[in-house]
Design an enzyme around this catalytic site. Structure first.
Site, PDB file in Angstrom:
ATOM      1  N   ASP A 103      36.617  72.231  46.416  1.00 59.32           N
ATOM      2  CA  ASP A 103      34.877  72.190  47.188  1.00 59.32           C
ATOM      3  C   ASP A 103      34.439  70.794  47.414  1.00 59.32           C
ATOM      4  O   ASP A 103      35.140  69.938  46.126  1.00 59.32           O
ATOM      5  CB  ASP A 103      33.852  73.127  46.284  1.00 59.32           C
ATOM      6  CG  ASP A 103      34.583  74.557  45.767  1.00 59.32           C
ATOM      7  OD1 ASP A 103      35.468  75.255  46.847  1.00 59.32           O
ATOM      8  OD2 ASP A 103      33.953  75.056  45.516  1.00 59.32           O
TER       9      ASP A 103
HETATM   10  N1  URA Z   1      36.385  76.653  40.920  1.00 58.76           N
HETATM   11  C1  URA Z   1      35.277  76.154  42.128  1.00 58.76           C
HETATM   12  O1  URA Z   1      34.678  77.581  42.038  1.00 58.76           O
HETATM   13  N2  URA Z   1      35.025  74.548  42.963  1.00 58.76           N
HETATM   14  C2  URA Z   1      36.242  74.445  43.170  1.00 58.76           C
HETATM   15  O2  URA Z   1      36.045  73.202  44.057  1.00 58.76           O
HETATM   16  C3  URA Z   1      37.576  74.573  41.814  1.00 58.76           C
HETATM   17  C4  URA Z   1      37.519  75.647  41.326  1.00 58.76           C
END
Ligand code: URA
Length: 227
Positions: A103
């Site tokens: 993310d």
């Molecule tokens: N899980 C999440 O919630 N975000 C990420 O970036 C990776 C795994």
């Protein structure tokens, strides 16, 4: 493979630059001055030099990036800086892309490569590649949370996750090891036990561990032993 392709893939310059280099006599193949930039060469067997410097040809490259927040796991974006923007100029000629996504507000280990088959294997649900995250939370994890993660927790949307290893890691912090990669999975897993993730960092992906000394935004070349 054509000589100009080998030189282009090795970052020597554009096709036009390479043509000019060959014309100037700067390029040798096995010690003999190359006559034409489109001559065939054997990437493994032939020794190609430019101005006497040996070209080390690599078809595939693997980089470990310590992704900072605010950068998107994409090759291009209209709004945000991408992980490819963080690759040093001298490696940009490789057609790199990220192996999966973190993310925008997640930090840590992201592999960049130009090897599609490798990326496919790393992301294939059938391969069960383990990923470990460090999460800072708005509360401490409980024994019940650990059990629910281990048993397979059901997240928003109704998906029941595979068994995950949740371990407390100090004040309101925990590590979680998962072997799949659903969208926002870690945040949703914690949400399912009533906790918010305030900070998330991936510290392991398959055989790779994020080195402590790799600064945010920087890459290091790695060589996978498992492809
Ligand atoms: N899980 C999440 O919630 N975000 C990420 O970036 C990776 C795994």
């Amino acid at each position: 493979m054509r000589l100009d392709k080998l030189l282009g893939n090795s970052g020597v310059g554009s096709r036009k630059d390479i043509k000019a280099l060959v014309k100037s006599g700067a390029v040798t193949v096995n010690g003999v001055t190359a006559a034409k930039s489109d001559m065939p060469v054997n990437a493994e067997g032939d020794e190609v030099c430019v101005n006497g410097v040996k070209i080390v040809y690599k078809e595939f490259i693997y980089l470990m990036l310590n992704k900072p927040q605010g950068v998107v796991s994409a090759t291009e974006d209209f709004k945000y800086k991408t992980v490819i923007d963080l690759v040093p100029e001298k490696l940009r000629h490789y057609d790199l892309f990220p192996v999966g996504r973190l993310d925008i507000d997640t930090e840590g280990l992201l592999i960049l490569t130009n090897d599609g088959a490798y990326a496919h294997n790393m992301l294939s649900p059938k391969k069960h590649v383990y990923k470990t995250y460090l999460a800072h939370l708005d509360g401490d994890v409980t024994e019940d949370d650990i059990k629910r993660f281990a048993d397979g927790i059901t997240i928003d949307g109704g998906y029941t996750c595979k068994s995950a290893v949740l371990k407390p890691a100090g004040d309101k912090s925990a590590t979680v090891q998962i072997c799949e990669g659903k969208f926002h999975q870690v945040k949703l897993m914690f949400k399912a036990v009533g906790k918010s993730v305030l900070y998330l960092k991936r510290i392991k992906f398959g055989e790779f561990t994020l080195p402590d000394n790799l600064p945010l935004g920087e890459v290091v070349e790695v060589e996978p032993t498992i492809k």
